[in-house]
Design a protein around this motif. Structure first.
Motif, PDB file in Angstrom:
ATOM      1  N   UNK A  26     -46.945  10.979 -27.558  1.00 25.23           N
ATOM      2  CA  UNK A  26     -46.070  10.404 -28.580  1.00 25.23           C
ATOM      3  C   UNK A  26     -46.517  10.747 -29.986  1.00 25.23           C
ATOM      4  N   UNK A  27     -47.816  10.940 -30.179  1.00 27.41           N
ATOM      5  CA  UNK A  27     -48.326  11.305 -31.493  1.00 27.41           C
ATOM      6  C   UNK A  27     -48.177  12.807 -31.758  1.00 27.41           C
ATOM      7  N   UNK A  28     -48.484  13.613 -30.764  1.00 30.80           N
ATOM      8  CA  UNK A  28     -48.537  15.064 -30.967  1.00 30.80           C
ATOM      9  C   UNK A  28     -47.196  15.751 -30.757  1.00 30.80           C
ATOM     10  N   UNK A  29     -46.382  15.209 -29.833  1.00 26.20           N
ATOM     11  CA  UNK A  29     -45.110  15.853 -29.476  1.00 26.20           C
ATOM     12  C   UNK A  29     -43.998  14.803 -29.506  1.00 26.20           C
ATOM     13  N   UNK A  30     -43.658  14.291 -30.675  1.00 28.32           N
ATOM     14  CA  UNK A  30     -42.642  13.227 -30.727  1.00 28.32           C
ATOM     15  C   UNK A  30     -41.321  13.695 -30.129  1.00 28.32           C
ATOM     16  N   UNK A  31     -40.741  12.825 -29.334  1.00 24.46           N
ATOM     17  CA  UNK A  31     -39.492  13.157 -28.658  1.00 24.46           C
ATOM     18  C   UNK A  31     -39.687  13.678 -27.256  1.00 24.46           C
ATOM     19  N   UNK A  32     -40.916  14.053 -26.907  1.00 21.72           N
ATOM     20  CA  UNK A  32     -41.166  14.603 -25.571  1.00 21.72           C
ATOM     21  C   UNK A  32     -40.850  13.580 -24.486  1.00 21.72           C
ATOM     22  N   UNK A  33     -41.362  12.356 -24.657  1.00 20.72           N
ATOM     23  CA  UNK A  33     -41.231  11.354 -23.599  1.00 20.72           C
ATOM     24  C   UNK A  33     -39.785  10.945 -23.352  1.00 20.72           C
ATOM     25  N   UNK A  34     -38.950  11.024 -24.383  1.00 21.04           N
ATOM     26  CA  UNK A  34     -37.544  10.653 -24.198  1.00 21.04           C
ATOM     27  C   UNK A  34     -36.835  11.601 -23.242  1.00 21.04           C
ATOM     28  N   UNK A  35     -37.225  12.862 -23.256  1.00 20.25           N
ATOM     29  CA  UNK A  35     -36.571  13.863 -22.399  1.00 20.25           C
ATOM     30  C   UNK A  35     -37.341  14.131 -21.118  1.00 20.25           C
ATOM     31  N   UNK A  36     -38.650  13.865 -21.132  1.00 22.15           N
ATOM     32  CA  UNK A  36     -39.516  14.166 -19.990  1.00 22.15           C
ATOM     33  C   UNK A  36     -40.281  12.893 -19.637  1.00 22.15           C
ATOM     34  N   UNK A  37     -39.734  12.091 -18.743  1.00 24.85           N
ATOM     35  CA  UNK A  37     -40.384  10.832 -18.405  1.00 24.85           C
ATOM     36  C   UNK A  37     -40.039  10.389 -17.004  1.00 24.85           C
ATOM     37  N   UNK A  38     -40.742   9.360 -16.530  1.00 22.47           N
ATOM     38  CA  UNK A  38     -40.538   8.849 -15.168  1.00 22.47           C
ATOM     39  C   UNK A  38     -40.008   7.426 -15.152  1.00 22.47           C
ATOM     40  N   UNK A  39     -39.773   6.836 -16.328  1.00 23.10           N
ATOM     41  CA  UNK A  39     -39.234   5.482 -16.360  1.00 23.10           C
ATOM     42  C   UNK A  39     -40.187   4.424 -15.855  1.00 23.10           C
ATOM     43  N   UNK A  40     -41.478   4.575 -16.128  1.00 17.26           N
ATOM     44  CA  UNK A  40     -42.449   3.593 -15.636  1.00 17.26           C
ATOM     45  C   UNK A  40     -42.247   2.216 -16.257  1.00 17.26           C
ATOM     46  N   UNK A  41     -41.661   2.180 -17.458  1.00 16.02           N
ATOM     47  CA  UNK A  41     -41.442   0.889 -18.099  1.00 16.02           C
ATOM     48  C   UNK A  41     -40.517   0.002 -17.270  1.00 16.02           C
ATOM     49  N   UNK A  42     -39.653   0.614 -16.472  1.00 15.76           N
ATOM     50  CA  UNK A  42     -38.775  -0.177 -15.602  1.00 15.76           C
ATOM     51  C   UNK A  42     -39.561  -0.917 -14.528  1.00 15.76           C
ATOM     52  N   UNK A  43     -40.790  -0.469 -14.289  1.00 13.09           N
ATOM     53  CA  UNK A  43     -41.665  -1.124 -13.311  1.00 13.09           C
ATOM     54  C   UNK A  43     -42.632  -2.090 -13.995  1.00 13.09           C
ATOM     55  N   UNK A  44     -42.420  -2.319 -15.289  1.00 15.10           N
ATOM     56  CA  UNK A  44     -43.332  -3.191 -16.024  1.00 15.10           C
ATOM     57  C   UNK A  44     -44.656  -2.543 -16.339  1.00 15.10           C
ATOM     58  N   UNK A  45     -44.690  -1.218 -16.347  1.00 11.98           N
ATOM     59  CA  UNK A  45     -45.941  -0.488 -16.577  1.00 11.98           C
ATOM     60  C   UNK A  45     -45.911   0.129 -17.972  1.00 11.98           C
ATOM     61  N   UNK A  46     -46.892  -0.221 -18.783  1.00 12.78           N
ATOM     62  CA  UNK A  46     -47.047   0.352 -20.115  1.00 12.78           C
ATOM     63  C   UNK A  46     -48.118   1.427 -20.026  1.00 12.78           C
ATOM     64  N   UNK A  47     -47.689   2.681 -19.893  1.00 11.88           N
ATOM     65  CA  UNK A  47     -48.613   3.792 -19.673  1.00 11.88           C
ATOM     66  C   UNK A  47     -48.217   4.955 -20.561  1.00 11.88           C
ATOM     67  N   UNK A  48     -48.771   5.032 -21.770  1.00 12.90           N
ATOM     68  CA  UNK A  48     -48.444   6.162 -22.644  1.00 12.90           C
ATOM     69  C   UNK A  48     -48.770   7.491 -21.969  1.00 12.90           C
TER      70      UNK A  48
END
Length: 338
Positions: free
Chosen positions: A122-144
């Motif tokens: 999130x610091x080095x490549x802003x916008x990366x996680x929005x397009x490349x992610x696994x949706x862990x937050x839906x499982x209640x997992x906070x994992x940058x």
């Protein structure tokens, strides 16, 4: 290196990640193709240059830390012969410089090693996680997300305390895993310094010296192996040892670490250091006595030591909450500073 295959799971389109089941099982697993649709994965499948250009397009220009080793280390960031120094340099630069260095040696059979490790996305490549992610937050997992970028690099066998879900984004990666009870058969190296912040096995997995490390044969009997293709992910349970080899001239991995314990519970590693200092060299009879004490207070059932006391008298023998954790930390710091 042969070993038992790691269990592979194939998810139907749109099927949620089975994280609860994986955590309950506590065994490694491959999640086949779960990141296949990521733009970075698709770019890498087209061409190495496309994957590099994708990363360059997101680069925020922040300085990054990376490892650089000469060709003679064979892509293995490790130690010198007497284990007193590391065999590579840690440098600071920009991501573009690292990509340029890798690009300049794509065809070399023995290139210099370039390795960006555990860079927060999130610091080095802003916008990366929005397009490349696994949706862990839906499982209640906070994992940058962290990203690992390099050429043919070998990450020596090590363990991590958190749970780990790692996605092979560009190139292929070979994983060899061992359960936590194999620590003695893996010949861990120095606690300091370490090639990447964690103690590593000193065994050369390419050419094991069974005369120097005979118990490694026993470790191999418990090994789990898998080769991940772009878009595959691997779940590595907490404390499992893993040796990771990047197989292509350019490789990218994205991983997610998370703890299942509250943030106010400190890492156990300082407790290990403290125990080495205070107990390891005691007379054997005293060490065994302390082993019984630790089993009673720490490694046995959590409520056992205070069960016979009134609740108001249990203090630190009761469940650790944030307030009690702060008080215990202050007490320890006070005692250590005497």
């Amino acid at each position: 290196m042969e070993g038992e295959a790691i269990r592979t799971m194939r998810l139907a389109g749109g099927e949620a990640l089975p994280l609860d089941a994986l955590l309950a099982d506590g065994q490694p697993a491959i999640l086949k193709g779960v990141a296949r649709d990521w733009p970075l994965v698709q770019a890498g499948l087209r061409a190495t240059r496309d994957a590099m250009d994708y990363l360059r397009g997101l680069d925020a220009g922040q300085p990054v830390q990376y490892s650089r080793g000469d060709p003679d280390i064979g892509g293995r960031p490790f130690y010198n012969d007497d284990f007193t120094r590391l065999n590579f340099e840690v440098r600071r630069g920009h991501l573009g410089e690292v990509l340029d260095g890798i690009s300049a040696h794509l065809e070399d059979p023995r290139p210099p090693t370039y390795y960006v490790a555990s860079l927060l996305v999130d610091r080095a490549l802003p916008g990366f996680s929005q397009a490349n992610g696994l949706g862990l937050e839906a499982h209640g997992i906070d994992a940058p997300a962290s990203i690992w970028i390099g050429n043919r690099v070998v990450a020596s066998c090590h363990f991590d305390a958190p749970e780990n879900l790692a996605c092979c984004a560009v190139g292929r990666r070979q994983f060899t895993l061992f359960p936590p009870d194999q620590v003695g058969n893996l010949y861990p190296g120095p606690l300091e310094p370490t090639p990447g912040g964690q103690v590593v096995s000193v065994v050369d997995f390419d050419a094991p010296d069974f005369e120097r490390h005979p118990r490694f044969r026993d470790a191999l009997a418990h090994a789990r192996t898998a080769t991940l293709e772009p878009g595959d992910a691997i779940f590595i349970p907490s404390m499992w040892w893993h040796h990771v080899r990047s197989l292509e001239p350019f490789n990218v991995l994205v991983n997610y670490w998370w703890r299942r314990s509250p943030d106010y519970l400190s890492s156990p590693l300082p407790a290990l250091h403290h125990a080495l200092w205070t107990m390891r060299d005691l007379p054997e009879r005293e060490k065994q006595a302390w082993a019984h004490v630790f089993d009673y207070y720490v490694f046995g059932p959590a409520g056992r030591a205070g069960a016979h006391l009134p609740e108001q008298a249990r203090d630190m023998l009761g469940p650790i909450d944030e307030t009690r954790a702060r008080r215990m930390r202050a007490m320890l710091l006070n005692r250590l500073n005497r």
